[in-house]
Design a protein around this motif. Structure first.
Motif, PDB file in Angstrom:
ATOM      1  N   GLY A 295       1.059  -1.565  -0.049  1.00 21.78           N
ATOM      2  CA  GLY A 295      -0.051  -0.266   0.019  1.00 21.78           C
ATOM      3  C   GLY A 295       1.108   1.311  -0.208  1.00 21.78           C
ATOM      4  N   ASP A 296       0.211   2.217   1.236  1.00 26.88           N
ATOM      5  CA  ASP A 296       1.256   3.455   1.059  1.00 26.88           C
ATOM      6  C   ASP A 296       2.339   3.240   1.503  1.00 26.88           C
ATOM      7  N   GLU A 297       3.043   1.930   2.404  1.00 27.46           N
ATOM      8  CA  GLU A 297       4.027   1.857   2.655  1.00 27.46           C
ATOM      9  C   GLU A 297       5.207   1.692   1.379  1.00 27.46           C
ATOM     10  N   ALA A 298       4.581   1.265   0.334  1.00 29.90           N
ATOM     11  CA  ALA A 298       5.558   1.518  -0.801  1.00 29.90           C
ATOM     12  C   ALA A 298       6.696   1.950  -0.205  1.00 29.90           C
ATOM     13  N   PRO A 299       8.438   1.618  -0.308  1.00 27.40           N
ATOM     14  CA  PRO A 299       9.198   2.697  -0.548  1.00 27.40           C
ATOM     15  C   PRO A 299       9.594   3.253  -1.346  1.00 27.40           C
ATOM     16  N   GLU A 300       9.659   4.623  -1.651  1.00 26.43           N
ATOM     17  CA  GLU A 300       9.948   5.180  -3.045  1.00 26.43           C
ATOM     18  C   GLU A 300      11.296   5.054  -3.654  1.00 26.43           C
ATOM     19  N   GLY A 301      12.233   4.421  -4.710  1.00 27.66           N
ATOM     20  CA  GLY A 301      13.411   5.102  -5.419  1.00 27.66           C
ATOM     21  C   GLY A 301      14.589   3.950  -5.265  1.00 27.66           C
ATOM     22  N   TRP A 302      13.129   2.338  -4.409  1.00 28.01           N
ATOM     23  CA  TRP A 302      13.835   1.818  -4.529  1.00 28.01           C
ATOM     24  C   TRP A 302      14.099   1.441  -6.099  1.00 28.01           C
ATOM     25  N   ILE A 303      15.514   0.658  -6.430  1.00 27.16           N
ATOM     26  CA  ILE A 303      15.555   0.004  -7.701  1.00 27.16           C
ATOM     27  C   ILE A 303      15.600  -1.970  -7.844  1.00 27.16           C
ATOM     28  N   VAL A 304      14.505  -2.430  -8.839  1.00 21.61           N
ATOM     29  CA  VAL A 304      13.281  -2.886  -8.588  1.00 21.61           C
ATOM     30  C   VAL A 304      12.972  -3.915 -10.006  1.00 21.61           C
ATOM     31  N   THR A 305      13.492  -4.984 -10.209  1.00 19.55           N
ATOM     32  CA  THR A 305      12.652  -5.745 -11.112  1.00 19.55           C
ATOM     33  C   THR A 305      11.093  -6.252 -10.681  1.00 19.55           C
ATOM     34  N   GLY A 306      10.760  -6.150 -11.460  1.00 21.89           N
ATOM     35  CA  GLY A 306       9.133  -6.080 -11.395  1.00 21.89           C
ATOM     36  C   GLY A 306       8.171  -6.537 -12.374  1.00 21.89           C
ATOM     37  N   TYR A 307       6.971  -5.868 -12.696  1.00 21.95           N
ATOM     38  CA  TYR A 307       5.590  -5.609 -13.686  1.00 21.95           C
ATOM     39  C   TYR A 307       5.485  -5.379 -13.891  1.00 21.95           C
ATOM     40  N   PRO A 308       4.885  -4.092 -14.539  1.00 23.96           N
ATOM     41  CA  PRO A 308       4.546  -2.386 -14.515  1.00 23.96           C
ATOM     42  C   PRO A 308       3.114  -2.732 -15.256  1.00 23.96           C
ATOM     43  N   TRP A 309       1.831  -3.487 -15.058  1.00 24.19           N
ATOM     44  CA  TRP A 309       1.017  -3.916 -15.808  1.00 24.19           C
ATOM     45  C   TRP A 309       0.227  -3.144 -16.352  1.00 24.19           C
ATOM     46  N   ALA A 310      -0.291  -2.171 -16.053  1.00 26.27           N
ATOM     47  CA  ALA A 310      -1.115  -0.982 -16.702  1.00 26.27           C
ATOM     48  C   ALA A 310      -0.524   0.265 -16.918  1.00 26.27           C
ATOM     49  N   ASP A 311       1.223  -0.049 -17.707  1.00 29.01           N
ATOM     50  CA  ASP A 311       1.434   1.026 -18.987  1.00 29.01           C
ATOM     51  C   ASP A 311       2.190   0.184 -19.330  1.00 29.01           C
ATOM     52  N   LEU A 312       2.248  -0.652 -19.125  1.00 27.55           N
ATOM     53  CA  LEU A 312       2.680  -1.932 -20.098  1.00 27.55           C
ATOM     54  C   LEU A 312       1.725  -2.000 -22.062  1.00 27.55           C
ATOM     55  N   ASN A 313       1.882  -1.400 -22.649  1.00 32.21           N
ATOM     56  CA  ASN A 313       0.804  -1.227 -23.600  1.00 32.21           C
ATOM     57  C   ASN A 313       1.368  -2.132 -25.076  1.00 32.21           C
ATOM     58  N   THR A 314       2.131  -2.846 -25.053  1.00 29.98           N
ATOM     59  CA  THR A 314       2.323  -3.417 -26.078  1.00 29.98           C
ATOM     60  C   THR A 314       1.139  -3.968 -26.677  1.00 29.98           C
ATOM     61  N   ALA A 315       1.226  -4.575 -27.673  1.00 30.09           N
ATOM     62  CA  ALA A 315      -0.336  -5.339 -29.018  1.00 30.09           C
ATOM     63  C   ALA A 315      -0.325  -6.794 -27.732  1.00 30.09           C
ATOM     64  N   ARG A 316       0.582  -7.364 -27.384  1.00 31.57           N
ATOM     65  CA  ARG A 316       0.876  -8.460 -27.346  1.00 31.57           C
ATOM     66  C   ARG A 316       0.117  -8.581 -25.950  1.00 31.57           C
ATOM     67  N   HIS A 317       0.929  -7.809 -24.948  1.00 31.97           N
ATOM     68  CA  HIS A 317       0.520  -7.323 -23.472  1.00 31.97           C
ATOM     69  C   HIS A 317      -1.004  -6.926 -23.218  1.00 31.97           C
ATOM     70  N   VAL A 318      -1.091  -6.146 -23.975  1.00 34.07           N
ATOM     71  CA  VAL A 318      -2.440  -5.138 -23.489  1.00 34.07           C
ATOM     72  C   VAL A 318      -3.756  -6.176 -24.197  1.00 34.07           C
ATOM     73  N   ALA A 319      -3.923  -7.024 -25.257  1.00 31.85           N
ATOM     74  CA  ALA A 319      -4.416  -8.436 -25.838  1.00 31.85           C
ATOM     75  C   ALA A 319      -4.850  -9.199 -24.371  1.00 31.85           C
ATOM     76  N   PHE A 320      -3.124  -9.876 -24.203  1.00 28.35           N
ATOM     77  CA  PHE A 320      -3.576 -10.902 -23.098  1.00 28.35           C
ATOM     78  C   PHE A 320      -4.372  -9.624 -22.028  1.00 28.35           C
ATOM     79  N   ARG A 321      -3.297  -8.480 -21.594  1.00 26.91           N
ATOM     80  CA  ARG A 321      -4.469  -8.035 -19.885  1.00 26.91           C
ATOM     81  C   ARG A 321      -5.643  -7.508 -20.149  1.00 26.91           C
ATOM     82  N   ASP A 322      -6.585  -7.430 -21.223  1.00 25.18           N
ATOM     83  CA  ASP A 322      -7.527  -6.544 -21.453  1.00 25.18           C
ATOM     84  C   ASP A 322      -8.833  -8.276 -21.457  1.00 25.18           C
ATOM     85  N   GLY A 323      -8.204  -9.433 -22.126  1.00 25.98           N
ATOM     86  CA  GLY A 323      -9.006 -10.784 -22.019  1.00 25.98           C
ATOM     87  C   GLY A 323      -8.401 -11.328 -20.526  1.00 25.98           C
ATOM     88  N   TYR A 324      -7.737 -11.295 -19.769  1.00 27.54           N
ATOM     89  CA  TYR A 324      -7.891 -11.732 -18.388  1.00 27.54           C
ATOM     90  C   TYR A 324      -8.383 -11.272 -17.581  1.00 27.54           C
TER      91      TYR A 324
END
Length: 429
Positions: A295-324
């Motif tokens: 939540g709002d305890e997430a530490p700002e500035g950390w360098i991380v690996t992860g998955y920016p699901w909301a902002d990844l807008n390649t055609a393949r990912h959009v089709a997967f995200r919308d279908g999901y």
């Protein structure tokens, strides 16, 4: 761990990718009997059309569902979504895919028992899944002894494909070495010379720390590691761990904790000021299944690996995200992608093998390329590691929630050692 509470809602239409599966070649009849309905700790026979080409192709799927639900409930949603797409398009050569799920409870001995039962009693054609690295290694060893194919999804330890790699094991996700290499690119730019590490005390954590220290040491020979903390998985004493790290007075911290351990570590670190004026480089912490509970305890500035699901807008990912989202009325987590892509890779392997004979499937997986959610992926012939990458970025707060910003996709193929090094790392190659 926080159960994300996702529920199935409706079915996803097959789409263009599913339509392509109609052209799959026929397969001989599966080895053994393909039972229908409920089997053990999971449902055998998910979704989709029945096909007309013979007995189902059975996949025995083993995972730590009860001990790691935050990742594995979305994973199973992604798995079933992909399975239903394959079956709705006619299966593989008219034969539908069927899954027999088993829960290993996070215990290697349970996983090994399930391998034997799935192969000998359920007569599955291959084994798949795995989450915890120590459990995944146990499954890989058992399958190698039985000379049966294991398609691992999540276990991240380097040993899976190198020191203990074998002919019968393939792994989908970017390994600890690969993700450490991605993070070291950013860590080496920091002015910090005094580093501390914290990671869970089991195979994944040990492998992550080993790779990070080795790679950062090469990139920055001037760094030194002043503290190493290895709390027990799922039982971190966060206050004591934070105090021990602070006492060493590092300039930067490498973190590999995840799930409930990460939540406790961040909370105590925030309370005690551990992260103030210190850089933190953190594996997995940008994955929404681990970031969202902060939540709002997430530490700002950390360098991380992860998955920016909301902002990844390649055609393949959009089709997967919308279908999901249509199907589950929820957004995907990284586990959703792993489950979906693991089934996709299995289907691609089966189409290439045109058989459920183990040796033909193993050969078909070698060098296999398939279209994954993040782009084309290959199972490398040299070590059976896939080239699936990861996203590297920083954590920030947005509307009281942690998100990844300034992210980039790191292609996994670029973060693996040269072939001559791999041959030395993989004695059974």
């Amino acid at each position: 761990m926080i159960d994300q509470g996702m529920r199935r809602r409706g079915l996803l239409a097959g789409g263009a990718a599913a339509a392509a599966m109609l052209a799959a070649p026929g397969l001989p009849r599966a080895q053994g009997t393909a039972a229908q309905g409920t089997a053990g700790q999971g449902t055998a026979g998910q979704g989709g059309g029945q096909g007309s080409g013979g007995a189902p192709i059975r996949i025995g799927e083993i995972n730590s569902y009860s001990s790691q639900p935050a990742f594995l409930q979305p994973y199973r949603n992604g798995w079933n979504m992909a399975l239903d797409e394959v079956n709705a398009a006619g299966g593989i050569g008219g034969r539908r895919l069927e899954t027999v799920f088993r829960d290993d409870n996070g215990k290697p001995e349970d996983a090994v028992r399930h391998v034997g039962e799935l192969l000998n009693s359920e007569k599955v054609d291959l084994i798949a899944g795995g989450f915890l690295s120590n459990v995944g290694l146990a499954i890989a060893d058992a399958c190698a002894q039985a000379k049966r194919l294991y398609m691992a999804g999540e276990p991240l330890t380097d040993a899976m494909v190198w020191a203990r790699g074998n002919r019968y094991t393939y792994r989908l996700r970017a390994s600890t070495y690969m993700q450490a290499a991605m993070l070291v690119e950013e860590a080496a730019k920091l002015p910090a010379k005094r580093w501390a590490v914290v990671a869970p005390n089991f195979e994944y954590g040990q492998s992550a720390v080993r790779s990070f220290k080795e790679l950062l040491g090469r990139a920055r020979p001037d760094v030194q590691f002043v503290s190493e903390q290895f709390p027990a998985l799922g039982r971190i004493d966060a206050g004591a761990t934070v105090q021990a790290l602070a006492s060493a007075n590092p300039e930067a911290i490498f973190n590999a904790t995840f799930a409930s351990d990460l939540t406790a570590f961040v909370r105590q670190g925030n309370i005690r000021g551990l992260f103030e004026r210190r850089s933190v480089v953190s594996m997995l912490s940008g994955e929404p299944e681990y970031l969202d509970p902060l939540g709002d305890e997430a530490p700002e500035g950390w360098i991380v690996t992860g998955y920016p699901w909301a902002d990844l807008n390649t055609a393949r990912h959009v089709a997967f995200r919308d279908g999901y989202r249509r199907r589950f009325n929820d957004y995907p987590r990284l586990g959703s992608v792993v489950g979906y892509d693991l089934v996709g890779s299995i289907a691609a392997m089966l189409r290439r093998a045109a058989s459920t004979d183990t040796e033909k499937m193993v050969d078909a997986a070698s060098g296999l390329r398939f279209n994954a959610v993040f782009g084309d992926v290959e199972y490398r012939a040299i070590d059976h590691q896939s080239t699936m990458g990861a996203f590297v970025g920083k954590l920030a707060l947005k509307s009281g929630k942690g998100v990844m910003v300034d992210w980039r996709y790191a292609d996994g193929a670029k973060y693996l050692p040269p072939d001559e090094v791999v041959r030395q790392l993989r004695p059974q190659g």
